[in-house]
Design a protein around this motif. Structure first.
Motif, short mmCIF file in Angstrom:
data_model
loop_
_atom_site.label_atom_id
_atom_site.label_comp_id
_atom_site.label_asym_id
_atom_site.label_seq_id
_atom_site.Cartn_x
_atom_site.Cartn_y
_atom_site.Cartn_z
N ALA A 76 3.35 -1.83 -1.71
CA ALA A 76 2.00 -2.53 -1.80
C ALA A 76 2.02 -3.87 -1.43
O ALA A 76 3.18 -4.43 -1.64
N VAL A 77 1.14 -5.05 -1.50
CA VAL A 77 1.30 -6.53 -1.58
C VAL A 77 1.45 -7.48 -2.51
O VAL A 77 -0.08 -7.06 -3.15
N ILE A 78 2.21 -8.14 -2.40
CA ILE A 78 2.03 -9.19 -3.54
C ILE A 78 1.13 -9.86 -3.11
O ILE A 78 1.46 -10.92 -2.34
N VAL A 79 0.42 -10.47 -3.92
CA VAL A 79 -0.21 -12.13 -3.97
C VAL A 79 -0.20 -12.96 -5.44
O VAL A 79 -1.29 -12.59 -5.68
N PRO A 80 0.80 -13.80 -4.89
CA PRO A 80 0.84 -14.56 -5.88
C PRO A 80 -0.59 -16.00 -6.37
O PRO A 80 -0.52 -16.59 -4.72
N LEU A 81 -1.57 -16.12 -7.36
CA LEU A 81 -2.19 -17.32 -6.61
C LEU A 81 -1.14 -17.94 -7.92
O LEU A 81 -1.77 -17.98 -9.14
N SER A 82 -2.41 -19.24 -8.18
CA SER A 82 -1.79 -20.72 -8.69
C SER A 82 -2.27 -20.02 -9.42
O SER A 82 -3.79 -20.21 -10.12
N PRO A 83 -2.01 -20.67 -11.14
CA PRO A 83 -2.50 -20.84 -12.49
C PRO A 83 -3.92 -21.61 -12.70
O PRO A 83 -4.01 -21.83 -13.75
N ASP A 159 5.72 -4.70 7.74
CA ASP A 159 4.95 -4.46 6.96
C ASP A 159 4.80 -4.80 6.22
O ASP A 159 6.17 -6.35 5.58
N LEU A 160 3.89 -5.41 5.43
CA LEU A 160 3.02 -6.76 4.61
C LEU A 160 3.79 -7.06 3.56
O LEU A 160 4.22 -5.57 2.72
N GLN A 362 3.79 -14.24 9.96
CA GLN A 362 2.94 -13.01 10.65
C GLN A 362 1.99 -14.33 11.04
O GLN A 362 1.00 -13.61 12.48
N GLY A 363 1.22 -14.82 10.59
CA GLY A 363 0.12 -15.96 10.82
C GLY A 363 -0.60 -15.61 9.64
O GLY A 363 -0.34 -15.37 8.44
N TYR A 364 -2.00 -15.98 9.42
CA TYR A 364 -2.82 -16.37 8.55
C TYR A 364 -3.58 -15.25 8.19
O TYR A 364 -3.65 -14.80 9.20
N TYR A 365 -3.82 -14.93 7.21
CA TYR A 365 -4.38 -13.76 6.59
C TYR A 365 -5.75 -13.54 7.03
O TYR A 365 -6.54 -14.53 6.56
N LYS A 366 -6.30 -12.89 8.08
CA LYS A 366 -7.66 -12.29 8.40
C LYS A 366 -8.36 -14.08 9.74
O LYS A 366 -9.47 -14.05 8.96
#
Length: 509
Positions: A76-83, A159-160, A362-366
């Motif tokens: 799966a793909v990790i997406v950490p966001l700023s709290p 793979d991402l 790889q680039g900016y997502y979408k």
């Protein structure tokens, strides 16, 4: 290639070696791997599969670190966001990532509840760590799951692995994509650049959702060393644990280095195990570089880089001869300095820093449009201004967007900041531009004073303007603050300073 297999490897071949320390928890590689496996199997049992985006809204904690490895194990793909994200900015990033599962803590749950209807996830796809009355409980799912190795999908190096967002809380999010191959380069290359071994002990006290943290967290796990995670930065606790665990490597942003320099125990005599202090996130002023090197000689490294994938390193052995630089591109990286038309400039000419290397995103997502604006013919256009000396070392001038144009003259805030920091009363400074009817823009300085110092605003303004090198470097105003606003990466938020000045501090005359 699956980054998650690294942990499984160490659990098999060096199971009793101390792997991870956080708070009161000390785990060897077998214990860490079994805990990670429980989380991975819980994710699988709840339908998370290869390629699904698992978004993490977490401060530093054991669970965040374990989730990184659990998510990667199952592809799966990790997406950490700023709290620190709230409201619309939080909604934008969660939705932009195509989040399949969102995980946060009980303390952050109340930030999600008001926006849950705006999110493209089901209520059941929201997990909470530390107790919840409304959503799925993280620990319940973990404890119901096996410690055995999860089924690992077939993985391709491209793979991402993760999406890391670089934008602030407003505007269109920019999700930077890194593959398993890119992160494997982080493991091998940065471990080499910073002289890590299987005996290395790394301490990290800043946020590990910041991409800079991967510069040390990835290689220490690759080598099978020990990783110590602090839940937040506290200079005294950092110094205490460096001594207790005989830490060899630590990564600090400039504000943390400045804070540590206030303690007499921040010396090689008190913490002799240190081999590397890596400064990242923003340029460290030469005054503080020299102070650090006087206290702890031959351990200072500085890295300039972008999450998008280009870096230079000032190696500890280059410190004395190139103190003002941020180093040179290491092996496998290339750098150019170009003008506004993309033409190469000569040594000592200021232009945009352009680079390439094996960790290029790889680039900016979408977002193919902004990807193509940033990466041209394989070169990353950084938006930063600098120059290269005859030996190939890079000297930063400023961000393009931070440059002040005053009376048709390009004014670089860094040139003014280098003067102001020499004042005995000044601990930190940030210079930014504001609108001016006569000059178009004019410099303003935000200053944090050292403890025990007080100044008269007009006096320090006069001192600054008497000591800057050029007329157009003179500041029109200053504001004294208790601290400078920063993001989780430690970078000063000059837009916030500008807004604060315009709303509260602007001179009325």
């Amino acid at each position: 290639m699956n980054i998650g297999q690294v942990l499984s490897h160490h659990a098999k071949y060096k199971s009793t070696h101390l792997a991870f320390v956080c708070g009161g928890d000390e785990l060897n590689y077998l214990q860490l791997n079994e805990s990670v496996n429980q989380i991975a199997n819980a994710l699988l049992r709840n339908g998370v599969r290869k390629g699904d985006k698992v978004t993490l809204l977490l401060q530093n904690c054991r669970e965040l670190w374990e989730l990184y490895w659990a998510i990667s194990k199952i592809g799966a793909v990790i997406v950490p966001l700023s709290p620190l994200l709230r409201g619309k900015g939080l909604v934008n990033q969660i939705n932009n990532a195509d989040t399949a599962l969102l995980i946060t803590t009980y303390d952050n749950e109340h930030y999600i509840t008001p926006i849950i209807e705006q999110l493209k996830i089901k209520k059941s796809d929201f997990w909470v760590i530390g107790g919840t009355h409304h959503y799925t409980d993280f620990y319940t799912e973990k404890q119901a799951s096996s410690v055995d190795e999860p089924d690992m999908p077939s993985m391709d190096p491209e793979d991402l692995f993760n999406i890391i967002y670089s934008s602030g809380t407003t505007g269109q999010p920019k999700g930077i994509m890194h593959s398993h191959r890119i992160r494997s380069y982080y493991m091998a290359l940065f471990g080499s650049y910073f002289r890590m071994t299987p005996e290395s002990v790394v301490l990290h006290s800043g946020s590990i959702i910041f991409n800079g943290s991967f510069l040390t967290t990835m290689p220490v796990m690759f080598h099978g060393g020990t990783f110590i995670l602090h839940k937040s930065f506290d200079a005294q606790n950092v110094l205490k644990d460096i001594k207790k665990y005989e830490v060899t490597h630590t990564i600090l942003v400039p504000s943390q280095i400045i804070a540590a320099l206030q303690y007499d125990t921040f010396t090689s005599q008190h913490i002799p195990s240190l081999e590397c202090i890596l400064s990242v996130g923003a340029p460290l002023n030469a005054k503080h570089k020299n102070a650090l090197n006087d206290r702890i000689p031959n351990v200072f490294y500085e890295l300039y880089g972008l999450t998008e994938g280009f870096i230079t390193i000032l190696d500890k052995n280059d410190f004395h001869k190139k103190t003002g630089s941020v180093g040179k591109p290491p092996p496998f990286f290339d750098m150019r300095i170009v003008d506004e038309l993309g033409n190469d400039l000569n040594d000592n000419e200021i232009g945009e820093i352009v680079g390439r290397g094996p960790i290029l995103m790889q680039g900016y997502y979408k977002d193919t449009v902004r990807t193509e604006q940033t990466i041209k013919n394989g070169w990353l256009f950084t938006g930063d201004l600098g120059y290269r000396d005859a030996d190939g070392f890079l000297y930063l001038v400023d961000r393009k967007k931070d440059m002040i144009i005053s009376g048709s003259v390009n004014v670089y805030p860094n040139d003014i900041e280098k003067v102001i920091i020499k004042n005995d009363a000044v601990l930190e400074v940030a210079v930014f531009g504001v609108e001016d009817a006569q000059w178009g823009e004019t410099p303003v300085a935000a200053i944090v004073l050292k403890k025990g110092y007080s100044v008269i605003t007009d006096d320090i303004k006069s001192w600054i303007n008497e000591n800057v090198e050029a007329r157009f470097h003179k500041v029109s105003d200053i504001m004294i603050l208790e601290e400078l606003p920063r993001n989780v990466a430690g970078k000063v938020l000059k837009m916030e300073l500008r807004d604060l000045y315009n709303s509260k501090y602007k001179t009325k005359n």
